[in-house]
Design a protein around this motif. Structure first.
Motif, PDB file in Angstrom:
ATOM      1  N   GLU A  29       5.956  -2.864  -7.996  1.00 38.25           N
ATOM      2  CA  GLU A  29       5.997  -2.860  -6.524  1.00 38.25           C
ATOM      3  C   GLU A  29       6.138  -1.434  -5.997  1.00 38.25           C
ATOM      4  OE1 GLU A  29       8.993  -5.334  -4.911  1.00 38.25           O
ATOM      5  OE2 GLU A  29       7.943  -7.209  -5.336  1.00 38.25           O
ATOM      6  N   GLU A  30       7.031  -0.683  -6.599  1.00 39.58           N
ATOM      7  CA  GLU A  30       7.244   0.693  -6.147  1.00 39.58           C
ATOM      8  C   GLU A  30       5.989   1.534  -6.329  1.00 39.58           C
ATOM      9  OE1 GLU A  30      12.024   0.686  -7.326  1.00 39.58           O
ATOM     10  OE2 GLU A  30      10.550   1.700  -8.599  1.00 39.58           O
ATOM     11  N   ALA A  31       5.284   1.324  -7.455  1.00 42.62           N
ATOM     12  CA  ALA A  31       4.058   2.084  -7.718  1.00 42.62           C
ATOM     13  C   ALA A  31       2.973   1.739  -6.714  1.00 42.62           C
ATOM     14  CB  ALA A  31       3.569   1.821  -9.136  1.00 42.62           C
ATOM     15  N   VAL A  32       2.905   0.471  -6.343  1.00 41.75           N
ATOM     16  CA  VAL A  32       1.892   0.045  -5.365  1.00 41.75           C
ATOM     17  C   VAL A  32       2.078   0.782  -4.050  1.00 41.75           C
ATOM     18  CG1 VAL A  32       1.173  -1.877  -3.892  1.00 41.75           C
ATOM     19  CG2 VAL A  32       1.390  -2.212  -6.357  1.00 41.75           C
ATOM     20  N   PHE A  33       3.302   0.821  -3.567  1.00 32.57           N
ATOM     21  CA  PHE A  33       3.525   1.429  -2.258  1.00 32.57           C
ATOM     22  C   PHE A  33       3.485   2.954  -2.303  1.00 32.57           C
ATOM     23  CE2 PHE A  33       5.069  -2.826  -1.271  1.00 32.57           C
ATOM     24  CZ  PHE A  33       4.438  -3.030  -0.049  1.00 32.57           C
ATOM     25  N   GLU A  34       3.701   3.529  -3.468  1.00 34.14           N
ATOM     26  CA  GLU A  34       3.511   4.974  -3.595  1.00 34.14           C
ATOM     27  C   GLU A  34       2.045   5.347  -3.400  1.00 34.14           C
ATOM     28  OE1 GLU A  34       5.018   6.177  -7.349  1.00 34.14           O
ATOM     29  OE2 GLU A  34       7.142   5.901  -6.803  1.00 34.14           O
ATOM     30  N   GLN A  35       1.172   4.494  -3.904  1.00 26.79           N
ATOM     31  CA  GLN A  35      -0.258   4.761  -3.808  1.00 26.79           C
ATOM     32  C   GLN A  35      -0.884   4.162  -2.555  1.00 26.79           C
ATOM     33  OE1 GLN A  35      -1.797   6.791  -6.005  1.00 26.79           O
ATOM     34  NE2 GLN A  35       0.230   7.022  -6.968  1.00 26.79           N
ATOM     35  N   HIS A  36      -0.309   3.070  -2.079  1.00 24.73           N
ATOM     36  CA  HIS A  36      -0.872   2.364  -0.919  1.00 24.73           C
ATOM     37  C   HIS A  36       0.254   2.005   0.044  1.00 24.73           C
ATOM     38  CE1 HIS A  36      -4.647   1.946  -3.153  1.00 24.73           C
ATOM     39  NE2 HIS A  36      -3.917   1.543  -4.176  1.00 24.73           N
ATOM     40  N   PRO A  37       0.750   2.963   0.791  1.00 28.08           N
ATOM     41  CA  PRO A  37       1.907   2.707   1.657  1.00 28.08           C
ATOM     42  C   PRO A  37       1.648   1.659   2.741  1.00 28.08           C
ATOM     43  CG  PRO A  37       0.960   4.872   2.082  1.00 28.08           C
ATOM     44  CD  PRO A  37       0.318   4.366   0.843  1.00 28.08           C
ATOM     45  N   LYS A  38       0.387   1.364   3.030  1.00 28.19           N
ATOM     46  CA  LYS A  38       0.067   0.365   4.048  1.00 28.19           C
ATOM     47  C   LYS A  38      -0.410  -0.941   3.425  1.00 28.19           C
ATOM     48  CE  LYS A  38      -0.918   3.525   7.865  1.00 28.19           C
ATOM     49  NZ  LYS A  38      -1.880   3.912   8.924  1.00 28.19           N
ATOM     50  N   ALA A  39      -0.076  -1.145   2.171  1.00 30.30           N
ATOM     51  CA  ALA A  39      -0.417  -2.412   1.529  1.00 30.30           C
ATOM     52  C   ALA A  39       0.439  -3.539   2.097  1.00 30.30           C
ATOM     53  CB  ALA A  39      -0.188  -2.316   0.020  1.00 30.30           C
TER      54      ALA A  39
END
Length: 288
Positions: free
Chosen positions: A54-64
């Motif tokens: 989850e943390e990696a997703v939002f690091e790369q895609h903050p507007k996910a």
């Protein structure tokens, strides 16, 4: 999934895999949406990696938009965990062993309801971007209630035989954990931000799930059934139920011989259609 949408399971919450990590024992009901997540010391690596992902997703895609799914049920599930109930109902079992009254409550999601939430996320307003949302049916049923619904849908009825969890061996696949504590999710933000509502209410959804699985049964003894961890050892279950009923009879006789200074009752606020033990009832009272 779209480029802005991801999904994982709700095991990311602290206490989900190890209820004894939180005090008091077990997760609150409902579990607040912003409750603490699993830490680096979480025993189950899978749950730690869910949080890291989850943390990696939002690091790369903050507007996910990130959706957390619970256990899903209904048509075409790769591993239909409701099969132990459906098969026993089809086999016309006279009784079903449940743990601790079958009162465990877990958020679950009918596949149609989960799909609806996913489509809502695809069309979510800009304010929802960067949000994390729990996805589950709007209300949760106990294991005992689900068992009643499944049996009724398949034209069957059974006696629910409640044993303490450490003795209720056949109930393990239904509970799915070493503890009968609850796992109920707060889906308030999902309703507020995404406009989620159940497509099918849980009672009818469980009926639909039972009917579909009865029409598309697992291969008995096959690989999928074995993955459920349920041997369907009816002979052993019958012996367990018989032993438990003998124990209850002996215990009942012993309890009947206990003399109380004053027999405990439900208290002055009791409301119900059964007598309040140890109380002299008067006409017109709430519990008369």
């Amino acid at each position: 999934m779209t480029a802005r949408q991801t999904a994982l399971v709700v095991g990311v919450y602290r206490g989900f895999g190890s209820p004894d990590e939180v005090f008091p024992l077990g997760m609150p009901v409902p579990l607040p949406h912003g409750a603490s997540l699993v830490g680096d010391g979480e025993e189950f690596r899978k749950l730690r990696m869910i949080r890291v992902t989850e943390e990696a997703v939002f690091e790369q895609h903050p507007k996910a938009i990130h959706l957390r799914y619970p256990r899903l049920y209904g048509p075409r599930q790769p591993l239909p965990r409701e099969w132990p109930l459906v098969r026993r109902a089809l086999d016309r079992r006279a009784h079903l062993v449940v743990a601790d009254g079958g009162l465990t409550v877990k958020s679950q999601g009918w596949v149609g309801n989960a799909a609806h939430a996913t489509l809502l996320a695809c069309d979510a307003p800009p304010a929802a971007l960067g949000g994390i949302y729990n996805v589950a049916d709007s209300s949760a049923l106990t294991i005992a209630q689900i068992a009643e619904i499944v049996a009724d849908e398949l034209g069957h009825s059974w006696e629910l035989v409640s044993l303490p969890y450490d003795l209720a061996v056949p109930a393990r696949p239904l509970v799915g954990s070493w503890s009968t504590t609850h796992r109920v999710l707060d889906i308030g933000p999902t309703v507020r931000d995404l406009g989620y509502q159940d497509v099918l209410a849980p009672t009818e959804a469980w009926r639909a799930a039972a009917r579909w699985l009865a029409d598309h049964p697992l291969e008995r003894g096959g690989a999928l059934e074995q993955r459920l961890g349920d041997p369907f050892d009816y002979e052993a279950e019958d012996r367990l139920v018989a032993a438990w009923k003998d124990v209850r009879q002996d215990l009942g006789a012993a309890v009947a011989g206990i003399e109380w200074i004053r027999e405990p009752n439900y208290g002055s606020a009791y409301v119900g259609n059964r007598p309040n033990p140890g109380v002299t009832h008067k006409r017109g009272s709430l519990n008369s």
